[in-house]
Motif scaffolding. Structure first.
Motif, PDB file in Angstrom:
ATOM      1  N   UNK A  13       0.815  -1.213   0.000  1.00 17.13           N
ATOM      2  CA  UNK A  13       0.000   0.000   0.000  1.00 17.13           C
ATOM      3  C   UNK A  13       0.845   1.258   0.000  1.00 17.13           C
ATOM      4  N   UNK A  14       1.879   1.259   0.819  1.00 16.74           N
ATOM      5  CA  UNK A  14       2.774   2.423   0.905  1.00 16.74           C
ATOM      6  C   UNK A  14       3.470   2.644  -0.427  1.00 16.74           C
ATOM      7  N   UNK A  15       4.033   1.595  -0.979  1.00 19.66           N
ATOM      8  CA  UNK A  15       4.792   1.747  -2.214  1.00 19.66           C
ATOM      9  C   UNK A  15       3.910   2.259  -3.348  1.00 19.66           C
ATOM     10  N   UNK A  16       2.732   1.713  -3.467  1.00 20.31           N
ATOM     11  CA  UNK A  16       1.838   2.137  -4.543  1.00 20.31           C
ATOM     12  C   UNK A  16       1.281   3.525  -4.260  1.00 20.31           C
ATOM     13  N   UNK A  17       0.669   3.698  -3.114  1.00 18.30           N
ATOM     14  CA  UNK A  17      -0.029   4.947  -2.812  1.00 18.30           C
ATOM     15  C   UNK A  17       0.933   6.111  -2.610  1.00 18.30           C
ATOM     16  N   UNK A  18       1.934   5.935  -1.783  1.00 18.12           N
ATOM     17  CA  UNK A  18       2.827   7.053  -1.479  1.00 18.12           C
ATOM     18  C   UNK A  18       3.590   7.501  -2.718  1.00 18.12           C
ATOM     19  N   UNK A  19       4.128   6.563  -3.454  1.00 11.46           N
ATOM     20  CA  UNK A  19       4.902   6.943  -4.635  1.00 11.46           C
ATOM     21  C   UNK A  19       3.995   7.539  -5.707  1.00 11.46           C
TER      22      UNK A  19
END
Length: 110
Positions: free
Chosen positions: A75-81
């Motif tokens: 989730x972090x990798x997809x959403x944050x980036x």
């Protein structure tokens, strides 16, 4: 197994270290370009770093659910980036700065 536990320890320690190094570089880049939402982006970094530390500590106590960690990381990798870091790149482009040139903290310090 003991080898699996050691590997998870190494990966989580690496994640915590990476957060420190990468976020410091990104934060210096944001300051360099006078990024308008620096404060809120910094808050996201702090929240994720705190979470990574909690995961490491939970693992040390034998209480870590790796499924939760993997979901959160994806989730972090997809959403944050996609949603947050992309905006930094767009700001760099508007200001004529090649953000790809900033690979380490020493590249960002004026």
């Amino acid at each position: 197994s003991q080898a699996d536990t050691a590997m998870v320890t190494k990966v989580l320690k690496g994640l915590v270290d990476y957060c420190g190094d990468h976020f410091e570089c990104e934060q210096m880049l944001m300051q360099t370009i006078d990024y308008p939402v620096y404060g809120s982006h910094l808050g996201l970094h702090q929240k994720f770093t705190d979470q990574a530390l909690r995961w490491f500590n939970e693992h040390q106590r034998g209480k870590l659910d790796l499924t939760i960690v993997l979901r959160a990381l994806m989730g972090w990798l997809v959403t944050h980036i996609r949603d947050n870091d992309k905006k930094i790149a767009e700001c760099c482009i508007r200001k004529g700065i090649d953000c790809a040139q900033f690979q380490s903290v020493s590249d960002v310090i004026p």
